[in-house]
Structures are given as structure tokens and as C-alpha cells.
Design a protein around this motif. Structure first.
Motif, PDB file in Angstrom:
ATOM      1  N   LEU A  70     -27.014 -33.801 -69.327  1.00 32.02           N
ATOM      2  CA  LEU A  70     -28.350 -33.390 -68.896  1.00 32.02           C
ATOM      3  C   LEU A  70     -29.425 -34.234 -69.558  1.00 32.02           C
ATOM      4  CD1 LEU A  70     -27.861 -29.514 -68.984  1.00 32.02           C
ATOM      5  CD2 LEU A  70     -28.060 -30.956 -66.942  1.00 32.02           C
ATOM      6  N   GLU A  71     -29.239 -34.556 -70.820  1.00 33.74           N
ATOM      7  CA  GLU A  71     -30.229 -35.365 -71.532  1.00 33.74           C
ATOM      8  C   GLU A  71     -30.285 -36.783 -70.959  1.00 33.74           C
ATOM      9  OE1 GLU A  71     -33.196 -36.093 -74.520  1.00 33.74           O
ATOM     10  OE2 GLU A  71     -32.403 -34.306 -73.515  1.00 33.74           O
ATOM     11  N   GLU A  72     -29.147 -37.308 -70.577  1.00 39.77           N
ATOM     12  CA  GLU A  72     -29.101 -38.673 -70.056  1.00 39.77           C
ATOM     13  C   GLU A  72     -29.624 -38.764 -68.622  1.00 39.77           C
ATOM     14  OE1 GLU A  72     -25.195 -40.278 -70.517  1.00 39.77           O
ATOM     15  OE2 GLU A  72     -25.190 -40.011 -72.695  1.00 39.77           O
ATOM     16  N   THR A  73     -29.370 -37.736 -67.826  1.00 34.49           N
ATOM     17  CA  THR A  73     -29.756 -37.798 -66.413  1.00 34.49           C
ATOM     18  C   THR A  73     -31.093 -37.137 -66.126  1.00 34.49           C
ATOM     19  OG1 THR A  73     -28.513 -35.762 -65.916  1.00 34.49           O
ATOM     20  CG2 THR A  73     -27.349 -37.873 -65.671  1.00 34.49           C
ATOM     21  N   ARG A  74     -31.520 -36.243 -66.982  1.00 36.88           N
ATOM     22  CA  ARG A  74     -32.830 -35.584 -66.864  1.00 36.88           C
ATOM     23  C   ARG A  74     -33.529 -35.707 -68.216  1.00 36.88           C
ATOM     24  NH1 ARG A  74     -28.789 -34.380 -63.019  1.00 36.88           N
ATOM     25  NH2 ARG A  74     -29.732 -33.357 -61.210  1.00 36.88           N
ATOM     26  N   PRO A  75     -34.039 -36.886 -68.536  1.00 40.10           N
ATOM     27  CA  PRO A  75     -34.525 -37.159 -69.892  1.00 40.10           C
ATOM     28  C   PRO A  75     -35.838 -36.485 -70.284  1.00 40.10           C
ATOM     29  CG  PRO A  75     -34.908 -39.047 -68.476  1.00 40.10           C
ATOM     30  CD  PRO A  75     -34.089 -38.086 -67.676  1.00 40.10           C
ATOM     31  N   GLU A  76     -36.506 -35.841 -69.333  1.00 37.92           N
ATOM     32  CA  GLU A  76     -37.774 -35.186 -69.669  1.00 37.92           C
ATOM     33  C   GLU A  76     -37.666 -33.675 -69.480  1.00 37.92           C
ATOM     34  OE1 GLU A  76     -40.296 -36.622 -71.021  1.00 37.92           O
ATOM     35  OE2 GLU A  76     -39.427 -38.629 -70.886  1.00 37.92           O
ATOM     36  N   PRO A  77     -38.182 -32.920 -70.440  1.00 35.80           N
ATOM     37  CA  PRO A  77     -38.634 -33.360 -71.764  1.00 35.80           C
ATOM     38  C   PRO A  77     -37.446 -33.733 -72.647  1.00 35.80           C
ATOM     39  CG  PRO A  77     -38.670 -30.974 -71.648  1.00 35.80           C
ATOM     40  CD  PRO A  77     -38.307 -31.458 -70.267  1.00 35.80           C
ATOM     41  N   ALA A  78     -37.674 -34.704 -73.513  1.00 34.08           N
ATOM     42  CA  ALA A  78     -36.597 -35.194 -74.370  1.00 34.08           C
ATOM     43  C   ALA A  78     -36.201 -34.153 -75.410  1.00 34.08           C
ATOM     44  CB  ALA A  78     -37.038 -36.476 -75.062  1.00 34.08           C
ATOM     45  N   MET A  80     -33.611 -35.109 -77.544  1.00 33.50           N
ATOM     46  CA  MET A  80     -33.021 -35.969 -78.574  1.00 33.50           C
ATOM     47  C   MET A  80     -34.094 -36.962 -79.003  1.00 33.50           C
ATOM     48  SD  MET A  80     -29.822 -35.191 -79.248  1.00 33.50           S
ATOM     49  CE  MET A  80     -28.985 -36.644 -79.867  1.00 33.50           C
ATOM     50  N   PRO A  81     -34.260 -37.188 -80.306  1.00 32.49           N
ATOM     51  CA  PRO A  81     -35.270 -38.144 -80.781  1.00 32.49           C
ATOM     52  C   PRO A  81     -34.884 -39.577 -80.455  1.00 32.49           C
ATOM     53  CG  PRO A  81     -33.946 -37.327 -82.604  1.00 32.49           C
ATOM     54  CD  PRO A  81     -33.527 -36.541 -81.402  1.00 32.49           C
ATOM     55  N   GLU A  82     -35.807 -40.504 -80.637  1.00 31.77           N
ATOM     56  CA  GLU A  82     -35.575 -41.902 -80.269  1.00 31.77           C
ATOM     57  C   GLU A  82     -34.724 -42.652 -81.296  1.00 31.77           C
ATOM     58  OE1 GLU A  82     -39.203 -43.884 -79.448  1.00 31.77           O
ATOM     59  OE2 GLU A  82     -39.721 -42.606 -77.731  1.00 31.77           O
ATOM     60  N   GLY A  83     -34.962 -42.446 -82.576  1.00 33.67           N
ATOM     61  CA  GLY A  83     -34.267 -43.211 -83.606  1.00 33.67           C
ATOM     62  C   GLY A  83     -32.803 -42.837 -83.744  1.00 33.67           C
ATOM     63  N   ARG A  87     -31.214 -39.124 -84.212  1.00 35.79           N
ATOM     64  CA  ARG A  87     -30.268 -38.595 -83.230  1.00 35.79           C
ATOM     65  C   ARG A  87     -28.969 -38.151 -83.916  1.00 35.79           C
ATOM     66  NH1 ARG A  87     -31.869 -40.366 -77.953  1.00 35.79           N
ATOM     67  NH2 ARG A  87     -29.755 -40.380 -77.110  1.00 35.79           N
ATOM     68  N   ALA A  88     -28.558 -38.906 -84.926  1.00 36.00           N
ATOM     69  CA  ALA A  88     -27.363 -38.533 -85.677  1.00 36.00           C
ATOM     70  C   ALA A  88     -27.568 -37.198 -86.382  1.00 36.00           C
ATOM     71  CB  ALA A  88     -27.012 -39.624 -86.684  1.00 36.00           C
ATOM     72  N   GLU A  89     -28.769 -36.975 -86.902  1.00 39.43           N
ATOM     73  CA  GLU A  89     -29.052 -35.701 -87.574  1.00 39.43           C
ATOM     74  C   GLU A  89     -29.025 -34.539 -86.594  1.00 39.43           C
ATOM     75  OE1 GLU A  89     -30.322 -32.888 -90.575  1.00 39.43           O
ATOM     76  OE2 GLU A  89     -28.982 -34.609 -90.390  1.00 39.43           O
ATOM     77  N   VAL A  90     -29.559 -34.738 -85.395  1.00 34.24           N
ATOM     78  CA  VAL A  90     -29.497 -33.683 -84.381  1.00 34.24           C
ATOM     79  C   VAL A  90     -28.045 -33.359 -84.054  1.00 34.24           C
ATOM     80  CG1 VAL A  90     -29.982 -33.118 -81.973  1.00 34.24           C
ATOM     81  CG2 VAL A  90     -31.754 -34.186 -83.370  1.00 34.24           C
ATOM     82  N   ARG A  91     -27.239 -34.393 -83.846  1.00 36.94           N
ATOM     83  CA  ARG A  91     -25.826 -34.170 -83.515  1.00 36.94           C
ATOM     84  C   ARG A  91     -25.095 -33.487 -84.670  1.00 36.94           C
ATOM     85  NH1 ARG A  91     -26.400 -39.556 -80.863  1.00 36.94           N
ATOM     86  NH2 ARG A  91     -26.299 -39.171 -78.603  1.00 36.94           N
TER      87      ARG A  91
END
Length: 221
Positions: A70-78, A80-83, A87-91
């Protein structure tokens, strides 16, 4: 129409529902008695687990894979952060709640007290319940530590980490298993996140035979 085969008190299903709602995707919720392991359901997911999402002509399983899709195909609103490090911290935190928190808390409380009765798997194991009651204190303190340093669990922006945590805590809050007085930062965070429009369908859930706590749908506890 997007379809989600789910069980209302599954934190993994709730995480996917929150992501779908935050991205303003309309979805048909299909209640799935996954424990019956019906042949039609097993064709959708041979692992016999929910959630299962039908979208874009695909049938997707596993909450982590679904949310990443869903994040990859519907990126808005994001969500996952950009850096790369962020992103590793979120995961890391998503894994923390879906693995460690689930094993130490959700499975010991929600699954023992509610799922066992629904699935006719026996009576709650008192020792497991006691372990869950002890363990949730540590996890709430850890969340408080994170929130003392960040606006949201993984940083300055709402992310998948917040929805993973909120999915588990909302299941526990359904049966009043969260001491919201233990940490003010956590209770403030939860009040903020459950006030979002994405949370509305979660707060409307009612599991037959189990009434939610009186404060469950109250946005101000």
C-alpha cells in the motif's frame, strides 16, 4: 472494490485497516473465521491467517507485506519517512510490536481471554495472563521513553510504527487491559491517534459476546 478478509480483534488486521483508512481507500470488510480453516479461505492464504487483502487484481497476505504494498502503490499520505535510517527505525518498531509485544502481551491477554473462547480452544491460562499483565508495564514505559524524545513513536511524523502500536493497544483497550494512567505521554499519544478519522471504524467494532470497555470509543478517555 478492495476487500479485506479480517477478524475484528486481530491487531494485524487492524494495522492494515488503519493504513487503508489513512490513505482514504474504501474497503469492504469481510469477517473471516480463520480458525475454521475453510477450504475457500485456505485458497486465498495457505498459511490460514488473516489479514488477506484483494486489491489491484491481486490477493495479498501478511500484514507487513500488505502495508508495504500500500505504501509503494498509494504513497500519499506517506507513512514511511524518506531517510534510510528513519525507515529502518520505523520497520524496527513495527517488528517490535508485531513480534515482541504480540508474543509478550497481546497473545497473553487478548488471545487468552477472548480468542480462546471464540475459537473454543479452552479456558484462559492464568499464568499467561499474569505474564501479560506484567509485560505490558515494560512496554508502556518503553513507549513513554520513545515519546519523550519524539513527537511520534519513530520520529517527527506519523508512521507505520504508530499504527502497529495502536493496532495492538486498541485490541487490549477493548477489554480494558491498558493502564492509561501509567504514562501520560502514552495516553496523550493514544488519544491523539485514535482521534484521527482513520480510527473511526476500529472504534465501532463490536465482537459478539464481548462488549467493549465503556471508555473504548471515547476520544477523551
Amino acid at each position: 472494490m478492495i476487500q479485506l478478509y479480517h477478524f475484528a480483534l486481530s491487531p494485524f488486521c487492524r494495522k492494515v485497516r488503519l493504513v487503508l483508512a489513512e490513505k482514504k481507500l474504501e474497503v469492504e470488510l469481510v469477517d473471516e473465521r480463520y480458525w475454521e480453516q475453510g477450504s475457500e479461505f485456505l485458497r486465498r492464504n495457505p498459511a490460514g491467517k488473516v489479514p488477506v487483502l484483494r486489491i489491484d487484481g491481486l490477493t495479498l497476505a501478511e500484514s507487513g507485506a500488505i502495508c508495504e504494498y500500500l505504501e509503494e502503490t498509494r504513497p500519499e499520505p506517506a507513512l514511511m519517512p524518506e531517510g534510510a535510517a528513519d525507515r529502518a527505525e520505523v520497520r524496527r518498531l513495527v517488528a517490535w510490536f508485531d513480534d515482541k509485544f504480540h508474543q509478550e502481551v497481546t497473545s497473553k491477554l487478548v488471545y487468552e481471554r477472548i480468542h480462546k473462547k471464540l475459537t473454543r480452544a479452552g479456558y484462559p491460562d492464568g499464568a499467561n495472563v499474569k505474564q501479560g499483565v506484567r509485560a505490558i508495564k515494560f512496554h508502556l514505559d518503553y513507549m513513554g521513553w520513545l515519546l519523550d524524545r519524539n513527537r511520534w513513536l519513530a520520529g517527527s511524523s506519523l508512521s507505520m510504527a504508530d499504527f502497529a502500536a495502536a493496532a495492538h493497544l486498541s485490541c487490549l483497550d477493548y477489554s480494558s487491559d491498558v493502564d492509561w494512567n501509567r504514562n501520560e505521554a502514552v495516553s496523550t499519544w493514544y488519544a491523539k491517534i485514535k482521534s484521527r478519522p482513520a480510527f473511526r471504524s476500529i472504534l465501532a467494532d463490536v465482537v459478539p459476546g464481548f462488549r467493549p470497555a465503556k471508555h473504548y470509543a471515547d476520544l477523551d478517555f
